[in-house]
Design a protein around this motif. Structure first.
Motif, PDB file in Angstrom:
ATOM      1  N   GLY A  48      -6.540  -4.466  -3.771  1.00  0.00           N
ATOM      2  CA  GLY A  48      -7.896  -4.912  -3.472  1.00  0.00           C
ATOM      3  C   GLY A  48      -8.969  -3.958  -3.954  1.00  0.00           C
ATOM      4  O   GLY A  48     -10.139  -4.131  -3.626  1.00  0.00           O
ATOM      5  N   GLY A  49      -8.578  -2.947  -4.698  1.00  0.00           N
ATOM      6  CA  GLY A  49      -9.549  -1.983  -5.215  1.00  0.00           C
ATOM      7  C   GLY A  49      -9.840  -0.828  -4.295  1.00  0.00           C
ATOM      8  O   GLY A  49     -10.360   0.199  -4.737  1.00  0.00           O
ATOM      9  N   HIS A  50      -9.505  -0.964  -2.975  1.00  0.00           N
ATOM     10  CA  HIS A  50      -9.883   0.100  -2.046  1.00  0.00           C
ATOM     11  C   HIS A  50      -8.901   0.307  -0.896  1.00  0.00           C
ATOM     12  O   HIS A  50      -8.995   1.298  -0.183  1.00  0.00           O
ATOM     13  N   LEU A  51      -7.973  -0.608  -0.672  1.00  0.00           N
ATOM     14  CA  LEU A  51      -7.073  -0.473   0.472  1.00  0.00           C
ATOM     15  C   LEU A  51      -6.071   0.652   0.216  1.00  0.00           C
ATOM     16  O   LEU A  51      -5.623   0.851  -0.915  1.00  0.00           O
ATOM     17  N   PRO A  52      -5.684   1.399   1.253  1.00  0.00           N
ATOM     18  CA  PRO A  52      -4.785   2.550   1.062  1.00  0.00           C
ATOM     19  C   PRO A  52      -3.328   2.126   0.886  1.00  0.00           C
ATOM     20  O   PRO A  52      -2.433   2.614   1.572  1.00  0.00           O
ATOM     21  N   LEU A  53      -3.117   1.222  -0.050  1.00  0.00           N
ATOM     22  CA  LEU A  53      -1.792   0.844  -0.509  1.00  0.00           C
ATOM     23  C   LEU A  53      -1.766   1.156  -2.000  1.00  0.00           C
ATOM     24  O   LEU A  53      -2.048   0.297  -2.849  1.00  0.00           O
ATOM     25  N   PRO A  54      -1.507   2.417  -2.345  1.00  0.00           N
ATOM     26  CA  PRO A  54      -1.612   2.840  -3.741  1.00  0.00           C
ATOM     27  C   PRO A  54      -0.527   2.220  -4.602  1.00  0.00           C
ATOM     28  O   PRO A  54       0.588   1.953  -4.149  1.00  0.00           O
ATOM     29  N   GLN A  55      -0.871   2.016  -5.858  1.00  0.00           N
ATOM     30  CA  GLN A  55       0.026   1.373  -6.814  1.00  0.00           C
ATOM     31  C   GLN A  55       0.146   2.226  -8.076  1.00  0.00           C
ATOM     32  O   GLN A  55      -0.826   2.818  -8.537  1.00  0.00           O
ATOM     33  N   VAL A  56       1.367   2.267  -8.611  1.00  0.00           N
ATOM     34  CA  VAL A  56       1.653   2.914  -9.884  1.00  0.00           C
ATOM     35  C   VAL A  56       2.270   1.863 -10.786  1.00  0.00           C
ATOM     36  O   VAL A  56       3.181   1.137 -10.376  1.00  0.00           O
ATOM     37  N   HIS A  57       1.784   1.774 -12.005  1.00  0.00           N
ATOM     38  CA  HIS A  57       2.252   0.757 -12.946  1.00  0.00           C
ATOM     39  C   HIS A  57       2.864   1.444 -14.161  1.00  0.00           C
ATOM     40  O   HIS A  57       2.189   2.224 -14.842  1.00  0.00           O
ATOM     41  N   TRP A  58       4.135   1.160 -14.405  1.00  0.00           N
ATOM     42  CA  TRP A  58       4.823   1.654 -15.608  1.00  0.00           C
ATOM     43  C   TRP A  58       4.864   0.520 -16.634  1.00  0.00           C
ATOM     44  O   TRP A  58       5.234  -0.607 -16.289  1.00  0.00           O
ATOM     45  N   ARG A  59       4.561   0.856 -17.855  1.00  0.00           N
ATOM     46  CA  ARG A  59       4.704  -0.143 -18.922  1.00  0.00           C
ATOM     47  C   ARG A  59       5.484   0.484 -20.073  1.00  0.00           C
ATOM     48  O   ARG A  59       5.125   1.532 -20.604  1.00  0.00           O
ATOM     49  N   HIS A  60       6.580  -0.211 -20.420  1.00  0.00           N
ATOM     50  CA  HIS A  60       7.487   0.174 -21.499  1.00  0.00           C
ATOM     51  C   HIS A  60       7.577  -1.054 -22.408  1.00  0.00           C
ATOM     52  O   HIS A  60       7.378  -2.185 -21.946  1.00  0.00           O
ATOM     53  N   PRO A  61       7.843  -0.901 -23.684  1.00  0.00           N
ATOM     54  CA  PRO A  61       7.904  -2.080 -24.554  1.00  0.00           C
ATOM     55  C   PRO A  61       8.830  -3.180 -24.052  1.00  0.00           C
ATOM     56  O   PRO A  61       8.602  -4.369 -24.343  1.00  0.00           O
ATOM     57  N   GLU A  62       9.856  -2.830 -23.279  1.00  0.00           N
ATOM     58  CA  GLU A  62      10.840  -3.837 -22.872  1.00  0.00           C
ATOM     59  C   GLU A  62      10.821  -4.167 -21.393  1.00  0.00           C
ATOM     60  O   GLU A  62      11.447  -5.147 -20.977  1.00  0.00           O
ATOM     61  N   VAL A  63      10.124  -3.391 -20.595  1.00  0.00           N
ATOM     62  CA  VAL A  63      10.192  -3.602 -19.154  1.00  0.00           C
ATOM     63  C   VAL A  63       8.934  -3.055 -18.494  1.00  0.00           C
ATOM     64  O   VAL A  63       8.292  -2.130 -19.009  1.00  0.00           O
ATOM     65  N   GLN A  64       8.568  -3.654 -17.371  1.00  0.00           N
ATOM     66  CA  GLN A  64       7.419  -3.199 -16.582  1.00  0.00           C
ATOM     67  C   GLN A  64       7.886  -2.957 -15.155  1.00  0.00           C
ATOM     68  O   GLN A  64       8.684  -3.727 -14.610  1.00  0.00           O
ATOM     69  N   LEU A  65       7.395  -1.874 -14.565  1.00  0.00           N
ATOM     70  CA  LEU A  65       7.701  -1.552 -13.169  1.00  0.00           C
ATOM     71  C   LEU A  65       6.388  -1.340 -12.437  1.00  0.00           C
ATOM     72  O   LEU A  65       5.566  -0.519 -12.840  1.00  0.00           O
ATOM     73  N   ASP A  66       6.193  -2.100 -11.354  1.00  0.00           N
ATOM     74  CA  ASP A  66       5.007  -1.953 -10.513  1.00  0.00           C
ATOM     75  C   ASP A  66       5.454  -1.469  -9.143  1.00  0.00           C
ATOM     76  O   ASP A  66       6.281  -2.116  -8.476  1.00  0.00           O
ATOM     77  N   ILE A  67       4.892  -0.347  -8.724  1.00  0.00           N
ATOM     78  CA  ILE A  67       5.266   0.290  -7.463  1.00  0.00           C
ATOM     79  C   ILE A  67       4.064   0.242  -6.529  1.00  0.00           C
ATOM     80  O   ILE A  67       2.940   0.552  -6.932  1.00  0.00           O
ATOM     81  N   GLU A  68       4.295  -0.147  -5.293  1.00  0.00           N
ATOM     82  CA  GLU A  68       3.245  -0.112  -4.277  1.00  0.00           C
ATOM     83  C   GLU A  68       3.817   0.518  -3.016  1.00  0.00           C
ATOM     84  O   GLU A  68       4.949   0.229  -2.626  1.00  0.00           O
ATOM     85  N   ALA A  69       3.034   1.392  -2.395  1.00  0.00           N
ATOM     86  CA  ALA A  69       3.480   2.053  -1.169  1.00  0.00           C
ATOM     87  C   ALA A  69       2.467   1.809  -0.063  1.00  0.00           C
ATOM     88  O   ALA A  69       1.270   1.633  -0.309  1.00  0.00           O
ATOM     89  N   GLY A  70       2.962   1.808   1.153  1.00  0.00           N
ATOM     90  CA  GLY A  70       2.115   1.639   2.330  1.00  0.00           C
ATOM     91  C   GLY A  70       2.872   2.101   3.556  1.00  0.00           C
ATOM     92  O   GLY A  70       3.928   2.746   3.463  1.00  0.00           O
TER      93      GLY A  70
END
Length: 1012
Positions: A341-363
């Motif tokens: 949401g742009g501001h909620l304390p659920l931080p996200q890390v986004h990995w992008r590789h030519p063959e795969v994507q990993l999206d991580i969210e913590a809370g």
């Protein structure tokens, strides 16, 4: 008894002393002198001191015998020079004294410079000796320390590099002659063939050998063994006679001052990405994961996606294994960062590789957790970006190190986090949590991993070695137990598979095998405490709760403001997650304690954002730890109230009480605090009067007359207490608030307090003027006895002290003109700098209040650039020009800086000035032209404020939707910039401007502003 130490008589009087409310006494017990102490329910220290003039040789070992009772506190040996200002020390945290006298050695390299103004910090001569017991969390509240006379002996030479040893190889045996008795930290070996089992032994004389450790090593190649602070003349390796002799290199204490240094060398031997970037000499960044008030159980999410599971705890590191066996780690991907949401304390890390994507969210949430506890949550979404179907694996590896990197040395040291044992019961991965009392922590994944692999450090630390280890696989029984757990029923216990690491650094990887079509994706959820809901749903519920809590102030801002509203709400969340129950804290690791200094400014920010509960709880809690004298402790933690003299604290407590009362009008709250307010004002007066002496009326000292006594509250003065104007500006604010609270209580003390305030204002104004004259300065000094320049501290004069009338306008203007000039040079790259602290955000508020809105926005743009990572809207305490230089950064986010940012950002829209309320002082021409501004629910000392400033075809229209009901003065609209002022009317009647401010009539809620 008379003892002689290096020709100096060790006789005379010992003196016992203690900090506020600590009880101490001295007694003699045989040959020992004893310090008896009782911390009496507070934090603090007990001291046993004597004069002891001593010239120090270049290398020495100090021998004594110690005994006593009372375990777990910190022992300090302090050596003090003749001035009393310069101190060298040795610290022993968690000291456990023996019941009977036990030999103890302090080596020269362990003696560090502690503080003082001396330029040459080499230990050469001291005048006094102090034994100090400092209360620590979990340490004994009562106890004794008994000490013998000291004996000074020559120290063992410590070389930066050890000479190559003389080797004597035999079949299955390798002796290493170090040439002389030496100190070393460890060995690096190269095995031509996997040694299997081998033993390391040490000897001082070549005859008697001590076994140091037995190693199980199934791998050939480099083998690093950390041995600690080892003293030996000979080393010996015993191994299978069929194995070729390894090559061996020694590692000195300078090479490996800690096991973390050994891991840094190991990281350079492994593929990049197998270990955290912190061990490869790169600074890493992180953010906080937790719940409101849950600081002590909070996690950290690194910029690379590693999740630290508790303060000081191990980390869960992500990686991917592609179908062809290639490994994808943080080192092979492009990364980006965001908050839900742009501001909620659920931080996200986004990995992008030519063959795969990993999206991580913590809370985090409190579902399934005991009172005061919480559960960390994480979601890992894997998406196939290739045009072919892929069978790949998500790897989540539990590692024996923190996200908090090794260079983080303050309070909670970063780096390693022991994992001596790991247990897998088919449902959860369990490990011992280093807590008091000891407990077991767990990681629970949904769906269950396809397999789990674990190894001790000696058996390999690379991802490939872990994946090659024997697998612990869940079976049908575990799937049945999983259904029971999700249905709220307790599963039947199953035998756990266990791994033990003799050096306490085990690792385990959970492997999740995925079969994804092109564009397909799958999610894996992690919880540290199982609940009845899936992790994804728990994260959604946590987001909903945060959205409600952070939305009390309604901000609708034009596009030119960028993500300002998101930044403000994120800063509010950072303050709330950093607090421990009612205790507001600037951080959860390095600064895991509560300061009234930080807390008072956080209280102001919280109240203006509509967060009353957290503000009130903190002030109520702090009242309970005030000293009987009226002295306000600088800080508080699990040990109790800290007695260190910091003379800003008293005014800050008064301000915090007054702010909560002003914003809430809670008469009962003020009545509860009124007795403590009176004691604090009396203590302030006592301190002030101690400096209103004849000594301070001489020409050389006149600038100190009537000030608060010197203290170290300002971090820049930790070397020696100073007459800091920071302390005095806070005292000014506190005395103003005392007058207001006394009048609200209808107390006869109001007259006395007003007299004290007037006297102090006179003395403070005279001091600032005299200090500028003494040092020939055109700026306000940071301290009256130093003549230094510190504009960030001087901002307190404007906000919250509102004391600018006490200072010559030229001095005030010169202070911030110089700051702005130097800040612009820094931003342009023409002024080199080693680092800076984003406390400088306070200057944004100062410039707004001085009518320089465009300059304030310049500063904000510079500070925004150094928010790392950008998408997380946060600052560490220390910002470096080279983002990858590994240095101490303090906590990240730093909640006091979050409060400084909030206070500055809120001043852009409205700020209090005496009895008036000024609107729009930070709304630049660019902002006004960009679109409408709407603020609803802004709490002020005078009540709630709602307003809208909307563009119209002819200019703008201002709507005051809710005027503060207790405003005693004027509501004024500022119009920053240099453009011609618009013509202002209310119901067609013209309104006069006062400079670049428009007084707004209470009789009209709508004002038309027509461009000339």
């Amino acid at each position: 008894m008379l003892s002689v130490l290096v020709g100096v008589a060790f006789a005379g009087e010992w003196q016992a002393s203690g900090s506020d409310q600590v009880k101490v006494s001295h007694r003699q017990q045989g040959d020992q002198h004893c310090l008896d102490y009782d911390f009496n329910g507070v934090s603090g220290y007990a001291v046993l001191r004597r004069a002891w003039p001593q010239d120090w040789p270049a290398n020495f070992a100090l021998h004594t015998r110690l005994s006593g009772h009372g375990a777990g506190n910190e022992l300090q040996l302090k050596l003090v020079d003749a001035s009393g200002d310069n101190v060298w020390w040795v610290t022993r945290p968690g000291f456990v004294p023996a019941a009977l006298p036990e030999p103890t050695v302090f080596k020269q390299r362990q003696v560090q410079f502690a503080w003082g103004p001396v330029a040459d910090r080499t230990l050469r001569r001291t005048q006094a000796l102090e034994w100090v017991v400092v209360a620590t969390a979990g340490g004994a509240r009562q106890g004794s320390l008994c000490v013998d006379a000291l004996q000074l002996q020559p120290g063992m030479p410590v070389a930066d590099r050890l000479a190559a040893p003389r080797l004597s190889p035999q079949a299955g045996l390798l002796d290493l002659d170090l040439h002389a008795l030496s100190e070393l930290a460890g060995l690096r070996m190269e095995w031509p063939q996997a040694p299997g089992r081998y033993t390391i032994e040490a000897s001082a004389d070549g005859n008697r050998w001590q076994s140091l450790r037995t190693v199980q090593r199934p791998l050939a190649g480099p083998d690093l063994q950390f041995l600690g602070e080892l003293e030996a003349r000979w080393l010996r390796l015993r191994f299978d006679a069929r194995i070729p002799t390894p090559t061996v290199q020694l590692r000195s204490l300078q090479d490996w001052p800690s096991r973390d240094a050994m891991l840094a060398e190991l990281a350079r031997l492994l593929p990049e990405g197998d270990l955290p970037r912190a061990y490869r000499g790169q600074q890493n960044y992180w953010t906080l994961v937790g719940v409101d008030g849950g600081a002590t159980a909070s996690g950290l999410l690194s910029e690379d996606g590693a999740l630290e599971l508790r303060p000081g705890g191990p980390s869960l590191e992500p990686a991917l294994r592609l179908q062809d066996g290639r490994l994808v780690t943080w080192a092979q991907v492009e990364r980006s960062h965001s908050l839900r949401g742009g501001h909620l304390p659920l931080p996200q890390v986004h990995w992008r590789h030519p063959e795969v994507q990993l999206d991580i969210e913590a809370g985090a949430d409190r579902e399934g957790a005991a009172p005061g506890r919480m559960s960390l949550l994480a979601s890992y979404r894997v998406r196939n970006l290739s045009p072919q179907r892929q069978r790949l694996s998500l790897l989540l590896t539990l590692r024996p190190w923190q996200v908090n990197p090794p260079q983080q040395f303050l309070n909670l040291r970063g780096g390693l986090s022991p994992l001596p044992t790991l247990h897998w019961d088919g449902l959860t991965l369990r490990y011992p949590a280093a807590t008091t009392p000891p407990a077991t922590a767990e990681v629970f994944a949904l769906p269950l991993p396809s397999s789990v692999h674990a190894l001790p450090l000696d058996a390999g630390s690379s991802l490939r070695a872990l994946l090659a280890a024997p697998a612990w696989q869940p079976g049908p029984r575990e799937q049945q137990d999983l259904r029971s757990l999700l249905e709220g029923r307790s599963p039947k216990p199953t035998p756990a598979q266990t791994l033990t690491d003799p050096v306490g650094l085990a690792s385990a990887v959970m492997r999740f095998d995925l079969d994804l079509p092109p564009g397909g994706e799958e999610r894996i959820g992690i919880q540290t405490r199982p609940g009845i809901r899936l992790p994804e749903r728990r994260l959604e519920l946590a987001a909903e709760q945060w959205r409600r809590q952070l939305g009390k102030l309604d901000l609708n801002l034009p596009p030119a403001t960028g993500p300002l509203a998101d930044r403000m709400r994120a800063a509010l969340a950072q303050i709330l997650i950093s607090r421990d129950g009612p205790w507001l804290r600037p951080g959860t690791r390095s600064y895991a304690r509560s300061w009234i200094r930080d807390g008072a400014m956080m209280v102001a920010a919280l109240l203006r954002m509509g967060e009353v509960t957290a503000a009130r709880e903190f002030v109520d809690a702090y009242q309970g730890i005030l000293f009987d004298s009226g002295k306000v402790p600088c800080c508080h933690d699990a040990r109790g109230a800290d007695p260190v003299v910091e003379n800003d604290s008293h005014g800050q407590y008064l301000y915090a009480v007054a702010e909560v009362w002003r914003h809430t009008q809670d008469a009962d709250f003020l009545a509860r605090h009124w007795p403590a307010v009176q004691r604090t004002v009396a203590y302030i007066d006592h301190l002030r009067q101690s400096e209103r002496t004849a000594t301070n009326q001489t020409p050389e000292r006149a600038r100190f007359f009537g000030l608060m006594p010197p203290s170290i509250s300002h971090e820049g003065y930790s070397d020696k207490p100073a007459y800091a104007y920071w302390d005095n500006f806070w005292t000014l604010r506190g005395l103003k608030d005392a007058v207001q609270m006394a009048r609200a209580q209808q107390s006869p003390l109001a007259t006395s307090y007003a007299t004290q305030l007037a006297e102090f204002e006179h003395d403070l104004s005279a001091s600032i003027r005299a200090t500028a004259q003494h040092y020939g300065q055109a700026v306000i000094a940071g301290a009256a006895d130093r003549g230094d320049y510190d504009p960030t501290s001087t901002t307190v004069l404007l906000n919250p002290a509102q004391g600018e009338a006490l200072v010559a306008p030229a001095l005030l203007a010169g202070t911030f003109e110089r700051y702005l000039r130097e800040a612009r040079e820094r931003a342009a790259g023409t002024r080199p700098y080693k680092d800076y602290t984003p406390y400088e955000l306070r200057n944004v508020s100062a410039l707004v209040r001085l009518g320089q809105a465009d300059a304030a926005h310049e500063l904000l743009a510079f500070f925004y650039k150094d928010a790392r990572p950008q998408g997380w809207h946060q600052w560490a305490e220390v910002v470096l020009p080279d983002a990858r230089e590994p240095r101490f950064l303090g906590d990240m986010p730093h909640a006091w800086i979050s409060a400084d940012f909030l206070r500055a950002a809120l001043d852009l829209f409205a700020y209090e000035r005496g009895a008036d309320l000024v609107l729009g002082a930070g709304l630049t021409a660019a902002w006004r032209a960009s679109g409408p501004v709407r603020i609803a629910g802004l709490s002020t000392a005078f009540g709630r404020l709602d307003y809208r400033l909307q563009p119209t075809p002819s200019g703008w229209q201002l709507h005051i939707d809710h005027r503060p009901e207790r405003l005693p003065g004027q509501l004024r609209l500022a119009w920053p910039g240099t453009n011609p002022l618009p013509r202002a009317t209310a119901d067609g009647q013209p309104l006069p401007w006062d400079g670049r401010e428009l007084p707004l009539p209470a009789t009209h809620a709508t004002i038309d502003l027509v461009t000339p």
